[in-house]
Motif scaffolding. Structure first.
Motif, PDB file in Angstrom:
ATOM      1  N   ALA A 186       0.829  -1.207   0.000  1.00 11.25           N
ATOM      2  CA  ALA A 186       0.000   0.000   0.000  1.00 11.25           C
ATOM      3  C   ALA A 186       0.861   1.254   0.000  1.00 11.25           C
ATOM      4  O   ALA A 186       0.598   2.208  -0.742  1.00 11.25           O
ATOM      5  N   ALA A 187       1.895   1.237   0.829  1.00 12.53           N
ATOM      6  CA  ALA A 187       2.779   2.405   0.903  1.00 12.53           C
ATOM      7  C   ALA A 187       3.494   2.621  -0.429  1.00 12.53           C
ATOM      8  O   ALA A 187       3.593   3.744  -0.919  1.00 12.53           O
ATOM      9  N   ARG A 188       3.964   1.530  -1.034  1.00 14.24           N
ATOM     10  CA  ARG A 188       4.661   1.647  -2.317  1.00 14.24           C
ATOM     11  C   ARG A 188       3.745   2.276  -3.363  1.00 14.24           C
ATOM     12  O   ARG A 188       4.119   3.193  -4.081  1.00 14.24           O
ATOM     13  N   SER A 189       2.533   1.772  -3.415  1.00 15.92           N
ATOM     14  CA  SER A 189       1.581   2.269  -4.405  1.00 15.92           C
ATOM     15  C   SER A 189       1.229   3.743  -4.174  1.00 15.92           C
ATOM     16  O   SER A 189       1.233   4.553  -5.103  1.00 15.92           O
ATOM     17  N   LEU A 190       0.939   4.082  -2.930  1.00 15.85           N
ATOM     18  CA  LEU A 190       0.521   5.451  -2.625  1.00 15.85           C
ATOM     19  C   LEU A 190       1.679   6.447  -2.715  1.00 15.85           C
ATOM     20  O   LEU A 190       1.511   7.553  -3.251  1.00 15.85           O
ATOM     21  N   PHE A 191       2.841   6.060  -2.215  1.00 19.93           N
ATOM     22  CA  PHE A 191       3.998   6.955  -2.305  1.00 19.93           C
ATOM     23  C   PHE A 191       4.338   7.225  -3.767  1.00 19.93           C
ATOM     24  O   PHE A 191       4.707   8.340  -4.143  1.00 19.93           O
ATOM     25  N   VAL A 197       1.156  11.710   1.342  1.00 23.10           N
ATOM     26  CA  VAL A 197       0.376  10.539   1.766  1.00 23.10           C
ATOM     27  C   VAL A 197       0.363  10.447   3.294  1.00 23.10           C
ATOM     28  O   VAL A 197       1.404  10.554   3.929  1.00 23.10           O
ATOM     29  N   SER A 198      -0.821  10.258   3.868  1.00 25.22           N
ATOM     30  CA  SER A 198      -0.932  10.163   5.321  1.00 25.22           C
ATOM     31  C   SER A 198      -0.982   8.702   5.762  1.00 25.22           C
ATOM     32  O   SER A 198      -1.351   7.807   4.995  1.00 25.22           O
ATOM     33  N   MET A 199      -0.642   8.491   7.008  1.00 26.79           N
ATOM     34  CA  MET A 199      -0.709   7.146   7.578  1.00 26.79           C
ATOM     35  C   MET A 199      -2.155   6.636   7.547  1.00 26.79           C
ATOM     36  O   MET A 199      -2.388   5.426   7.420  1.00 26.79           O
ATOM     37  N   ARG A 200      -3.091   7.539   7.660  1.00 27.01           N
ATOM     38  CA  ARG A 200      -4.499   7.141   7.596  1.00 27.01           C
ATOM     39  C   ARG A 200      -4.859   6.614   6.204  1.00 27.01           C
ATOM     40  O   ARG A 200      -5.613   5.644   6.067  1.00 27.01           O
ATOM     41  N   GLN A 201      -4.331   7.242   5.169  1.00 26.92           N
ATOM     42  CA  GLN A 201      -4.577   6.760   3.801  1.00 26.92           C
ATOM     43  C   GLN A 201      -4.025   5.351   3.630  1.00 26.92           C
ATOM     44  O   GLN A 201      -4.668   4.479   3.035  1.00 26.92           O
ATOM     45  N   ILE A 202      -2.806   5.166   4.106  1.00 28.49           N
ATOM     46  CA  ILE A 202      -2.173   3.855   3.981  1.00 28.49           C
ATOM     47  C   ILE A 202      -2.984   2.807   4.732  1.00 28.49           C
ATOM     48  O   ILE A 202      -3.265   1.719   4.220  1.00 28.49           O
ATOM     49  N   ALA A 203      -3.398   3.169   5.943  1.00 32.77           N
ATOM     50  CA  ALA A 203      -4.178   2.242   6.763  1.00 32.77           C
ATOM     51  C   ALA A 203      -5.478   1.852   6.061  1.00 32.77           C
ATOM     52  O   ALA A 203      -5.873   0.683   6.058  1.00 32.77           O
ATOM     53  N   ALA A 204      -6.123   2.844   5.440  1.00 33.57           N
ATOM     54  CA  ALA A 204      -7.381   2.572   4.736  1.00 33.57           C
ATOM     55  C   ALA A 204      -7.156   1.577   3.601  1.00 33.57           C
ATOM     56  O   ALA A 204      -7.958   0.668   3.382  1.00 33.57           O
ATOM     57  N   GLU A 205      -6.041   1.741   2.909  1.00 33.04           N
ATOM     58  CA  GLU A 205      -5.713   0.846   1.800  1.00 33.04           C
ATOM     59  C   GLU A 205      -5.435  -0.570   2.310  1.00 33.04           C
ATOM     60  O   GLU A 205      -5.794  -1.552   1.659  1.00 33.04           O
ATOM     61  N   VAL A 206      -4.807  -0.643   3.471  1.00 41.11           N
ATOM     62  CA  VAL A 206      -4.495  -1.952   4.061  1.00 41.11           C
ATOM     63  C   VAL A 206      -5.762  -2.604   4.617  1.00 41.11           C
ATOM     64  O   VAL A 206      -5.910  -3.820   4.611  1.00 41.11           O
ATOM     65  N   GLY A 207      -6.668  -1.755   5.103  1.00 40.54           N
ATOM     66  CA  GLY A 207      -7.892  -2.279   5.691  1.00 40.54           C
ATOM     67  C   GLY A 207      -7.853  -2.344   7.198  1.00 40.54           C
ATOM     68  O   GLY A 207      -8.544  -3.149   7.817  1.00 40.54           O
ATOM     69  N   VAL A 208      -7.003  -1.501   7.799  1.00 35.77           N
ATOM     70  CA  VAL A 208      -6.946  -1.425   9.265  1.00 35.77           C
ATOM     71  C   VAL A 208      -7.006   0.047   9.677  1.00 35.77           C
ATOM     72  O   VAL A 208      -7.034   0.928   8.833  1.00 35.77           O
ATOM     73  N   GLN A 209      -7.002   0.274  10.980  1.00 36.54           N
ATOM     74  CA  GLN A 209      -6.933   1.637  11.479  1.00 36.54           C
ATOM     75  C   GLN A 209      -5.474   2.079  11.554  1.00 36.54           C
ATOM     76  O   GLN A 209      -4.577   1.246  11.635  1.00 36.54           O
ATOM     77  N   ALA A 210      -5.263   3.384  11.539  1.00 33.84           N
ATOM     78  CA  ALA A 210      -3.902   3.928  11.468  1.00 33.84           C
ATOM     79  C   ALA A 210      -3.003   3.412  12.595  1.00 33.84           C
ATOM     80  O   ALA A 210      -1.838   3.089  12.368  1.00 33.84           O
TER      81      ALA A 210
END
Lengths: 195, 195
Positions: A19-24, A32-45
């Motif tokens: 998720a981080a690779r894709s968003l970065f 990119v925020s940690m919240r965005q990454i978390a949403a992509e992963v499917g968990v909370q930040a």
DNA sequence: GTCTATATTACGATAGAC
DNA sequence: GTCTATCGTAATATAGAC
């Protein structure tokens, strides 16, 4: 699906990096925020911090892994041969390896300035290491009089810059196939260094 | 100095753009705050909004101005001649023009993804416009049989990528002068396209 | 034209329940 | 291992005084 709680350490870790690779790659590390990454992963930040100490480490990990794997793949790919053959191998390897992982490549050279100084130094060393391998090929070609390259350092950087250009525009299914692009670039590189 | 209030419209405007250019180039658009820019200018953040509607417009203005000026400078620089002479002029112009304004160049191709869609389209059109001018030279050279270039579009992108590489490492006072770097690159470009 | 002050929103990261 | 809730900070942008 639909399970919102529970333990998933073996899948969340890799998903976090993906998720981080894709968003970065798409929006840039700083945007990119940690919240965005978390949403992509499917968990909370907050859950991400079970896997990484902080956001900077996540960026560094992606870049370090990419560079390490690049060098390992390169060494595994190269075969002995005359400088002209080695150069052809380098061009083919570089274009194909980078085309197969555009996100990691994009991050590796767009996000250098977002690395903390110590992390930057490590990545820079790996990058120079890779560049030096091309320069060694050029030097060998000059010594055997196969190449005419007045300055092997400049030529190595210029050739890599040219090959990296492919990554800024290549899309699968475009006008040209990867093989055609490889041929066209090898043609220019070959003529550019030949004696 | 030391005057903390008063009207300065004629100096604050340019200073704002200079500060933004410098900071965006160094740290990236997303990582730079309006407060940082204001501090560099010497005013409070709110005062900046007398000159720009928002941060995005500031980025777009820098990139648009750079591209417009690039095209004007290019057209003013080029002289008639055989394709090989025109290509040499292009290489010399491109390397020198870009080396003289590294910040604007850096922003122009690192911050594309931070442009709003409409702004992105405008900058992209200008970039393709510039690229097309090099491709025209290559096409003319192929028609007159001076060049052997199987695909002028790919070659134009590859050559510009190579020349842009200079901007990522060139520093005044390094091992080589700008003139030497220009010569080395012209040498590679020339050999790479010649029949 | 610039200031101070602030509205509003979002950030990275942590604490403690489950 | 993930959740909810939150701490402390900082972001862009605006309002109104001078």
């Amino acid at each position: 699906m639909a399970r919102t709680q529970g333990s998933h350490s073996e899948i969340t870790g890799p998903k976090l990096r993906e998720a981080a690779r894709s968003l970065f790659a798409r929006y840039g590390y700083a945007a990119v925020s940690m919240r965005q990454i978390a949403a992509e992963v499917g968990v909370q930040a907050g859950a991400l911090y079970n896997y990484i100490p902080d956001k900077q480490s996540l960026l560094f990990d992606l870049m370090k892994t990419h560079m390490d794997e690049l060098l390992i793949a390169y060494d595994g790919h190269m075969r002995d041969g005359a400088p002209i053959d080695q150069l052809k191998q380098f061009v083919g390897f570089h274009i194909r390896y980078h085309a197969e992982r555009p996100e990691a490549v994009f991050i590796a050279y767009m996000e250098l300035r977002n690395l903390d100084p110590g992390n930057f130094a490590q990545i820079e060393a790996l990058r120079r290491n890779y560049e030096a391998r091309l320069e060694e090929i050029l030097k060998a070609g000059v010594e055997s009089s196969a190449f005419q390259v007045p300055d092997t350092r400049i030529a190595a950087m210029a050739l890599i810059a040219m090959l990296n250009g492919v990554n800024t525009w290549f899309r699968e299914g475009g006008r040209l196939s990867m093989a055609e692009i490889e041929t066209l670039h090898w043609d220019m590189v070959r003529k550019g260094v030949l004696a």
